[in-house]
Each structure stands twice: as structure tokens, then as C-alpha cells.
Design an enzyme around this catalytic site. Structure first.
Site, mmCIF file in Angstrom:
data_model
loop_
_atom_site.group_PDB
_atom_site.id
_atom_site.type_symbol
_atom_site.label_atom_id
_atom_site.label_comp_id
_atom_site.label_asym_id
_atom_site.label_seq_id
_atom_site.Cartn_x
_atom_site.Cartn_y
_atom_site.Cartn_z
ATOM 1 N N LYS A 121 0.823 -1.221 0.000
ATOM 2 C CA LYS A 121 0.000 0.000 0.000
ATOM 3 C C LYS A 121 0.848 1.257 0.000
ATOM 4 O O LYS A 121 0.479 2.263 -0.602
ATOM 5 C CB LYS A 121 -0.937 0.011 1.212
ATOM 6 N N LYS A 204 -4.656 -9.175 -6.919
ATOM 7 C CA LYS A 204 -5.870 -9.391 -6.126
ATOM 8 C C LYS A 204 -7.000 -8.474 -6.610
ATOM 9 O O LYS A 204 -6.736 -7.325 -6.961
ATOM 10 C CB LYS A 204 -5.497 -9.045 -4.674
ATOM 11 N N LYS A 207 -10.620 -3.016 -3.991
ATOM 12 C CA LYS A 207 -11.475 -1.816 -4.035
ATOM 13 C C LYS A 207 -10.746 -0.662 -4.707
ATOM 14 O O LYS A 207 -11.351 0.224 -5.281
ATOM 15 C CB LYS A 207 -11.827 -1.352 -2.615
HETATM 16 P P1 TYM Z 1 -10.692 -5.445 3.464
HETATM 17 O O1 TYM Z 1 -11.618 -4.307 3.725
HETATM 18 O O2 TYM Z 1 -9.607 -5.246 2.480
HETATM 19 O O3 TYM Z 1 -11.528 -6.702 2.994
HETATM 20 C C1 TYM Z 1 -12.634 -7.211 3.732
HETATM 21 C C2 TYM Z 1 -12.620 -8.730 3.664
HETATM 22 O O4 TYM Z 1 -12.652 -9.162 2.305
HETATM 23 C C3 TYM Z 1 -11.558 -10.043 2.051
HETATM 24 N N1 TYM Z 1 -11.065 -9.806 0.679
HETATM 25 C C4 TYM Z 1 -10.930 -10.757 -0.235
HETATM 26 N N2 TYM Z 1 -11.163 -12.083 -0.213
HETATM 27 C C5 TYM Z 1 -10.922 -12.780 -1.336
HETATM 28 N N3 TYM Z 1 -10.446 -12.232 -2.473
HETATM 29 C C6 TYM Z 1 -10.201 -10.901 -2.559
HETATM 30 N N4 TYM Z 1 -9.744 -10.356 -3.674
HETATM 31 C C7 TYM Z 1 -10.428 -10.101 -1.402
HETATM 32 N N5 TYM Z 1 -10.300 -8.789 -1.127
HETATM 33 C C8 TYM Z 1 -10.681 -8.616 0.158
HETATM 34 C C9 TYM Z 1 -10.493 -9.677 3.067
HETATM 35 O O5 TYM Z 1 -9.603 -10.744 3.295
HETATM 36 C C10 TYM Z 1 -11.340 -9.354 4.286
HETATM 37 O O6 TYM Z 1 -11.672 -10.524 4.977
HETATM 38 N N6 TYM Z 1 -7.681 -5.380 7.432
HETATM 39 C C11 TYM Z 1 -8.966 -5.791 6.951
HETATM 40 C C12 TYM Z 1 -10.138 -5.237 7.736
HETATM 41 C C13 TYM Z 1 -10.063 -5.485 9.215
HETATM 42 C C14 TYM Z 1 -10.310 -6.722 9.860
HETATM 43 C C15 TYM Z 1 -10.146 -6.428 11.247
HETATM 44 C C16 TYM Z 1 -10.615 -7.986 9.418
HETATM 45 C C17 TYM Z 1 -9.769 -4.553 10.145
HETATM 46 N N7 TYM Z 1 -9.836 -5.123 11.392
HETATM 47 C C18 TYM Z 1 -10.316 -7.443 12.193
HETATM 48 C C19 TYM Z 1 -10.784 -8.995 10.373
HETATM 49 C C20 TYM Z 1 -10.632 -8.707 11.747
HETATM 50 C C21 TYM Z 1 -9.120 -5.341 5.511
HETATM 51 O O7 TYM Z 1 -8.481 -4.419 5.058
HETATM 52 O O8 TYM Z 1 -10.096 -5.984 4.829
#
Ligand code: TYM
Length: 341
Positions: A121, A204, A207
Site C-alpha cells: 500500500k 488481487k 477496491k
Molecule cells: P478489506 O476491507 O480489504 O476486505 C474485507 C474482507 O474481504 C476479504 N477480501 C478478499 N477475499 C478474497 N479475495 C479478494 N480479492 C479479497 N479482497 C478482500 C479480506 O480478506 C477481508 O476478509 N484489514 C482488513 C479489515 C479489518 C479486519 C479487522 C478484518 C480490520 N480489522 C479485524 C478482520 C478482523 C481489511 O483491510 O479488509
């Protein structure tokens, strides 16, 4: 964690997603869909819109408000039941920030320096990255451990952050000679844990990809989905009837993998089903499957977004319930550390 350690803690699911716009099929297949299933397997599930994580990169304030509501709407439309699960917004529970500070004083620079997501990032412009982006994984550990979360359903990309969460928990417990935090178990599904870009099978689905053609958004209508599937990159070879035949063909593997996840089949079964066919016909089936899955979600999200007061109300009530769990944990942490209260 051994089973015996796990059993000292009430089983509790925690997960979240950043409200940074463009919720997509990867979020749904890697996370939301699994969250919904877990509601029937666990008594307590907390699903959080992690707005404090989102501001580690710039967010326009009025867009952010809508993005938070849209994320909550995406959870509900995917099947998260706010009566049963606790659906809330991170910044409305102050314990997240408080515990994150404590963890800033537990985690080591060396641990954070290993985090690949920060490297990705921050990119080449590392000096310009916010310090929030750097300590992001400490806040993520705080999110989970503020509720003594034992199980965390996520996509593959969050695995390293969850390993850090375990390191922080065990270090805290060891330093203070108290078993305050569980060692959280990641729950990562076999199919759908890593959905790739429709334009580049080595990247990947994300967003923040500047190309909207790279992802299927949960707000896309039937026409948009069909167009993106039609334009999805593939190769000239036929679909193989064995998984081995997908070696070195990342785009083909991704599309078949998405199909497998959406139809609850294994990749091997999907290869068998379509083996020998070209991608033209497969894409028609793919678009139908994706549309039939996503249309009800898109419609429900749009309906919820027409009534933002209702969504705000759901989030407020969720935050109240979350605070009731977080407060005694934060008090325990303060006592163990030696803070007065
Ligand atoms: P974030 O917002 O990027 O994504 C949310 C969830 O979606 C999953 N994900 C994917 N799974 C499969 N293929 C993809 N291309 C893909 N893109 C995203 C992510 O693995 C996630 O489960 N750091 C985290 C948010 C967070 C969090 C937490 C998660 C903050 N605190 C505590 C679990 C527990 C994040 O940026 O997810």
C-alpha cells in the site's frame, strides 16, 4: 493455539471490512458469505465497519459517511442479521483506539516491518505514507482482542495480520503474566479466499484498483456484470478437465475458481464440468451464475441506502452492544497494565 487454550475463552467471531467504497465479489466470497454461515454456528458474532482503518489513506468526509452506510448495507444484504449478530461501526466504540495504543507499546518495529500489506500500500512513496497505515495491524489486533475474539473469518490476504494478532496476544499475556487474550484462529475458506482481478490474474481483486473492469462491485447491475465478464481476460486455450491444466494460466484459474466458489463446488468439479469447452460459452454460464447470486444483494443494498436513518440506527444499536462486551475487557487490560481507573 491448542484446543485447551481456546476453550478458556468464550467462542466469539469477529471480522470487518474497510468502508473505502467499491465493495466487490472478492469481499463477498472471501468474507461476507462466510460471516453469514458462522451466525448459525456461533452464539456471538461481531461484524464491524472499520472506518478508522479506512482513514489510514485519504477519505473525503462526505463520501466516507456514505461508504460506511454502504458497507453496513452490504453486510445486511449479504445476509448478516443485525438482530442476531452485532453489526457496528468501529469509531463508535472508543475501546478500539484505546487498545490499539496499548498494542503500539507491545508490537515491535521488526514485526511491523515484515507486513507485506504495508509494503504494497505504501509503494515506492513510503516516506509519504501515514503512520496510521504503518501501525494499521496493531489496530486490527485491537479490533479482535477488544472482544477476546477467538475466530476470525477473512480472505487469504489477511493471514499475516492475524499471525501478528497472535504474536501481540501472546506477548501481552507473557509480559503481564496473565491470560487476558486468546490466540485467535483465522477461518479461511478453501474456495473464494483469494479472488483475483478480472484484468490481471496475478493481482488481487481490490477496491482501489483504478480499473472498474477489474472487479465486480456489489452495486453492479446485470448489464455491468455481463460486460465485465465478457471483457474478463482469458487465454486462447480450452478449459482443462483437470486442475493441473490451469498451471501458469492465472486468469483461467481465477474465473473457474470464482465459478466454483459461487456454485459451492470444488475447482476440480468445475474443471470436469467445463473441460474441453472454450471460454466463450463458459462466460455466458458464469455471467448468469454471478448475476443470479448478486442481483438480490444489489437490490437489497439499494433499498437500504434509500433509508440511511435506518442504517445509522442499526449501527448505533450495534455499537451499544459492542461497548457492553468491550468495557470489561478494557477494564481488565487497564488493571493488568497498572493504570488507575
Ligand atoms: P478489506 O476491507 O480489504 O476486505 C474485507 C474482507 O474481504 C476479504 N477480501 C478478499 N477475499 C478474497 N479475495 C479478494 N480479492 C479479497 N479482497 C478482500 C479480506 O480478506 C477481508 O476478509 N484489514 C482488513 C479489515 C479489518 C479486519 C479487522 C478484518 C480490520 N480489522 C479485524 C478482520 C478482523 C481489511 O483491510 O479488509
Amino acid at each position: 493455539m491448542t484446543e485447551s487454550q481456546a476453550s478458556n475463552f468464550t467462542p466469539r467471531v469477529f471480522s470487518g471490512a474497510q468502508p473505502s467504497g467499491n465493495m466487490h465479489l472478492g469481499n463477498y466470497l472471501g468474507a461476507f458469505r462466510n460471516w453469514v454461515k458462522l451466525q448459525d454456528q456461533f452464539d456471538e458474532c461481531l461484524y464491524c465497519v472499520v472506518d478508522m482503518h479506512a482513514i489510514t489513506v485519504w477519505q473525503n468526509p462526505s463520501d466516507l459517511r456514505d461508504q460506511i452506510r454502504e458497507a453496513a448495507a452490504a453486510y445486511i444484504a449479504s445476509g448478516v442479521n443485525p438482530e442476531k449478530s452485532i453489526l457496528f461501526n468501529q469509531s463508535q466504540v472508543s475501546g478500539h483506539a484505546e487498545l490499539a495504543w496499548v498494542f503500539n507499546c507491545v508490537a515491535r518495529l521488526g514485526w511491523l516491518n515484515r507486513m507485506t500489506q504495508f509494503k504494497d500500500k505504501a509503494g515506492k512513496n513510503r516516506e509519504k505514507a501515514t503512520t496510521g497505515l504503518y501501525v494499521y495491524p496493531n489496530l486490527m489486533a485491537a479490533d479482535i482482542l477488544l472482544y477476546k475474539g477467538t475466530h476470525v473469518p477473512v480472505g487469504e490476504d489477511q493471514k499475516q495480520h492475524l499471525e501478528l494478532t497472535r504474536d501481540i496476544a501472546s506477548s501481552f499475556n507473557e509480559n503481564y503474566e496473565a491470560e487476558v487474550f486468546p490466540l485467535t484462529e483465522p477461518l479461511i475458506q478453501a474456495e473464494g479466499a483469494r479472488i483475483m482481478s478480472l484484468r490481471d490474474g496475478t493481482k488481487k481483486m481490490s477496491k482501489s484498483d483504478p480499473s472498474d473492469l477489474s472487479r465486480i462491485n456489489l452495486t453492479d447491475d446485470v448489464d455491468a456484470i455481463s460486460k465485465k465478464v465478457r471483457k474478463a481476460k482469458t487465454d486462447a486455450d480450452a478449459i482443462p478437465s483437470e486442475v493441473d491444466g490451469l498451471e501458469g494460466r492465472p486468469e483461467a484459474k481465477n474465473l473457474l475458481g470464482i465459478y466454483a466458489a459461487l456454485s459451492d463446488k470444488s475447482l476440480a468439479d468445475v474443471c470436469q464440468q467445463f473441460g474441453g469447452q472454450g471460454f466463450g460459452d463458459f462466460k455466458k454460464d458464469f455471467a448468469d451464475l454471478a448475476t443470479s447470486h448478486l442481483a438480490p444483494i444489489t437490490t437489497e443494498m439499494a433499498r437500504l441506502m434509500e433509508n440511511p436513518d435506518h442504517v445509522d440506527d442499526v449501527l448505533r444499536k450495534g455499537a451499544e452492544r459492542a461497548r457492553a462486551i468491550a468495557e470489561p475487557v478494557m477494564n481488565e487490560v487497564k488493571d493488568v497494565i497498572g493504570f488507575l481507573r
